[in-house]
Write a protein that holds these residues in place. Structure first.
Motif, PDB file in Angstrom:
ATOM      1  N   GLU A 231       8.687 -11.580   0.857  1.00  0.00           N
ATOM      2  CA  GLU A 231       8.383 -12.101   2.188  1.00  0.00           C
ATOM      3  C   GLU A 231       9.632 -12.633   2.883  1.00  0.00           C
ATOM      4  O   GLU A 231       9.789 -12.465   4.104  1.00  0.00           O
ATOM      5  N   ARG A 234      11.393  -9.629   4.235  1.00  0.00           N
ATOM      6  CA  ARG A 234      10.633  -9.034   5.335  1.00  0.00           C
ATOM      7  C   ARG A 234      10.866  -9.818   6.625  1.00  0.00           C
ATOM      8  O   ARG A 234      11.128  -9.248   7.684  1.00  0.00           O
ATOM      9  N   ARG A 250      -1.284 -13.493   5.200  1.00  0.00           N
ATOM     10  CA  ARG A 250      -0.960 -12.205   4.595  1.00  0.00           C
ATOM     11  C   ARG A 250      -1.434 -12.181   3.145  1.00  0.00           C
ATOM     12  O   ARG A 250      -1.539 -13.216   2.493  1.00  0.00           O
ATOM     13  N   ASP A 253       0.038  -7.998  -2.535  1.00  0.00           N
ATOM     14  CA  ASP A 253      -0.498  -6.918  -3.361  1.00  0.00           C
ATOM     15  C   ASP A 253       0.300  -6.855  -4.652  1.00  0.00           C
ATOM     16  O   ASP A 253       1.489  -6.529  -4.638  1.00  0.00           O
ATOM     17  N   LYS A 258       4.322  -6.157  -2.423  1.00  0.00           N
ATOM     18  CA  LYS A 258       4.548  -6.400  -0.996  1.00  0.00           C
ATOM     19  C   LYS A 258       3.454  -7.291  -0.415  1.00  0.00           C
ATOM     20  O   LYS A 258       2.424  -7.507  -1.045  1.00  0.00           O
ATOM     21  N   THR A 259       3.682  -7.782   0.800  1.00  0.00           N
ATOM     22  CA  THR A 259       2.643  -8.564   1.468  1.00  0.00           C
ATOM     23  C   THR A 259       2.154  -7.794   2.687  1.00  0.00           C
ATOM     24  O   THR A 259       2.918  -7.074   3.329  1.00  0.00           O
ATOM     25  N   TYR A 260       0.858  -7.938   2.994  1.00  0.00           N
ATOM     26  CA  TYR A 260       0.255  -7.201   4.105  1.00  0.00           C
ATOM     27  C   TYR A 260      -0.509  -8.150   5.015  1.00  0.00           C
ATOM     28  O   TYR A 260      -1.183  -9.075   4.526  1.00  0.00           O
TER      29      TYR A 260
END
Ligand code: ADP
Ligand code: ZN
Ligand code: MG
Length: 469
Positions: A231, A234, A250, A253, A258-260
């Motif tokens: 993060e 990102r 967020r 995963d 990653k974070t979504y």
């Protein structure tokens, strides 16, 4: 590197389930792992007309946690209603606390990269847990209400954390302190400790905070670190592209690290908090707080100091031994039975860390004594420990006698074995005489073998050095 110009700013929200027998507003059991929907009633299901009764034990535990985390306790406090709809919350509101939390202004002292640092705790409030949604490929989404109404505390930190390492250390310290107080079993795998990470970035030296994202669904120390590292990059990448960071929730995963984006971050106003009408505000007396305070056990930091002073342990050893209160208690009990507490610490740290079921403490203390008195060498100590762990009912003393395991230390007893080893290892002998001091090892090894591991290796080396002079 562009990342070096930025720093991460992190605040954590840690949810901890309290270890009460019954739920926070009804008498349903809180036991983990029961058949779905067997531990609920009209109150925790929020059926119309059902009235909650506040569990005093939950209040007591929350105050205890607050005291252990150096908080001030609010004397006048209240539950508030937080309105939102989600399928795991049949009531469509959660009873929580808003502007008058039980505890505030605390801190935890952590040590990260050799530096001590205080992480501020903004507040700790009491609330009820929601149910659990189970996503099933065939049946669709199922709901288990057993968890509805399990008492929780939410521990909200100040945005004082500056690295993944600090974040992990902070949660580990929290976990250890709470374990000592006994208010929760803080098991991340069972979800009795859950953690949301709030993270923003800013240029080093800036004093303004950046826009934060809240990361959910992180259930191990490794994932906390992974989610933070991902993060941070990102957000820095986005800022470098000239984008604005969207304030949002967020999801991490764990498959791709990653974070979504899940949803925009809700404003406190959207929850329409209001004082819970079914539970009157209440007062907490100084007396009540003092009673809880005297029940607080010695906490991990103080314990660590105590072990270092009392038993001469290194900081590292003391830290490992105090992580878990029941292990620490075991150590202290066994240490009271041996004159060699350092040997005991070594065995616990090197041989017993993975061991769920610790051996009989008195027997282990005996092994330490024999080891310290040099009646047995470390090989034999390991052998005895293995027998003990495998349920051998004989005492270490008996095993030593019956299997003739006593260490051989006298020069007279060792000499024949040494001579034999010299005769059988001419090459090593020559190497050693030619100045390769490491060659001695092979000869010592040979003596160890011919004595079935019973020789005193230090003595053997001394004799050899003398004989081969
Ligand atoms: P919410 O429930 O809306 O997430 P809380 O007050 O419960 O709000 O928690 C907010 C958390 O986010 C706290 O731990 C706080 O330290 C942290 N936080 C707030 N602002 C920032 C920021 N700009 N960057 C990083 N963390 C932040
Ligand atoms: Zn119930
Ligand atoms: Mg939050």
């Amino acid at each position: 590197m562009v990342y070096d110009v930025y720093e991460m700013v992190i605040g954590l929200e840690v949810h901890v389930e309290l270890k009460t027998e019954t739920k926070i507003f009804c008498s349903c059991s809180t036991a983990f792992g029961a058949e779905p929907n067997t531990q609920c009633c009209p109150v925790c299901m929020g059926l119309p007309g059902a009235l909650p009764t506040l569990n005093k034990k939950a209040v007591e535990y929350a105050i205890k946690a607050g005291l252990a985390l150096n908080c001030d306790i609010n004397r006048y406090t209240r539950m508030d209603r937080k309105n939102y709809f989600y399928p795991d919350l049949p009531k469509a509101y959660q009873i929580s606390q808003y502007d008058l939390p039980l505890c505030k202004n605390g801190y935890v002292e952590i040590e990260s990269s050799g530096k001590r640092k205080k992480i501020g705790i903004t507040r700790i409030h009491l609330e009820e847990d929601a149910g659990k949604l189970i996503h099933d490929a065939d049946a669709g989404t199922l709901i288990d209400c057993n968890r509805c109404g399990v008492p929780l505390i939410e521990i909200v930190s100040e945005p004082d954390i500056r690295s993944a390492e600090e974040a992990v250390t902070y949660v580990k310290s929290l976990r250890s302190i709470l374990l000592y107080t006994g208010v929760s079993d803080v098991k991340m795998q069972e979800g009795s400790l859950r953690c949301d990470v709030n993270l923003s970035v800013r240029r080093r030296g800036d004093s303004m905070l950046g826009n934060r994202c809240e990361l959910k669904n992180i259930n191990s120390f490794r994932f906390i670190a992974e989610a933070i590292e991902y993060e941070f990059r990102r957000q820095v990448d986005a800022v470098e592209r000239g984008e604005l960071i969207v304030i949002e929730t967020r999801r991490f995963d764990q498959n791709d690290g990653k974070t979504y984006a899940m949803r925009p971050k809700e404003d406190a106003g959207e929850y329409r908090f209001f004082p819970e009408p079914d539970i009157p505000a209440f007062l907490i007396s100084d007396d009540y707080i003092s009673k809880i305070a005297v029940e607080l056990p010695m906490l991990p930091d103080a314990k660590k100091e105590m072990l270092m002073v009392k038993y001469g342990l290194t900081k590292y050893d003391a830290e490992l031994l105090t992580e878990n209160p029941s292990r620490c208690e075991y150590y202290e009990f066994a240490a009271s039975k041996t004159n060699y507490p350092k040997i005991l610490a070594n065995i616990m740290i090197s041989e017993l860390t993975e061991c769920a079921c610790l051996p009989d403490a008195e027997m282990l203390a005996q092994i330490c004594n024999f080891s310290g008195e040099e009646r047995i060498n470390s090989n034999t100590a390991k052998k005895l420990l293995t027998s003990l762990l495998n349920g051998d009912k004989r005492t270490p003393e008996d095993i030593i006698r019956e299997e003739n395991l006593e260490q051989i230390s006298s020069v007279e007893a060792l000499m024949p074995f040494v001579e034999e080893a010299i005769a059988g290892n001419q090459k090593s002998v020559n190497d050693y005489k030619a100045g390769k001091s490491a060659a001695l090892k092979a000869i010592v090894g040979s003596v160890m073998r011919s004595t079935s591991g019973r020789a005193n290796a230090v003595k053997v080396s001394e004799i050899l050095a003398d004989v081969l002079k």
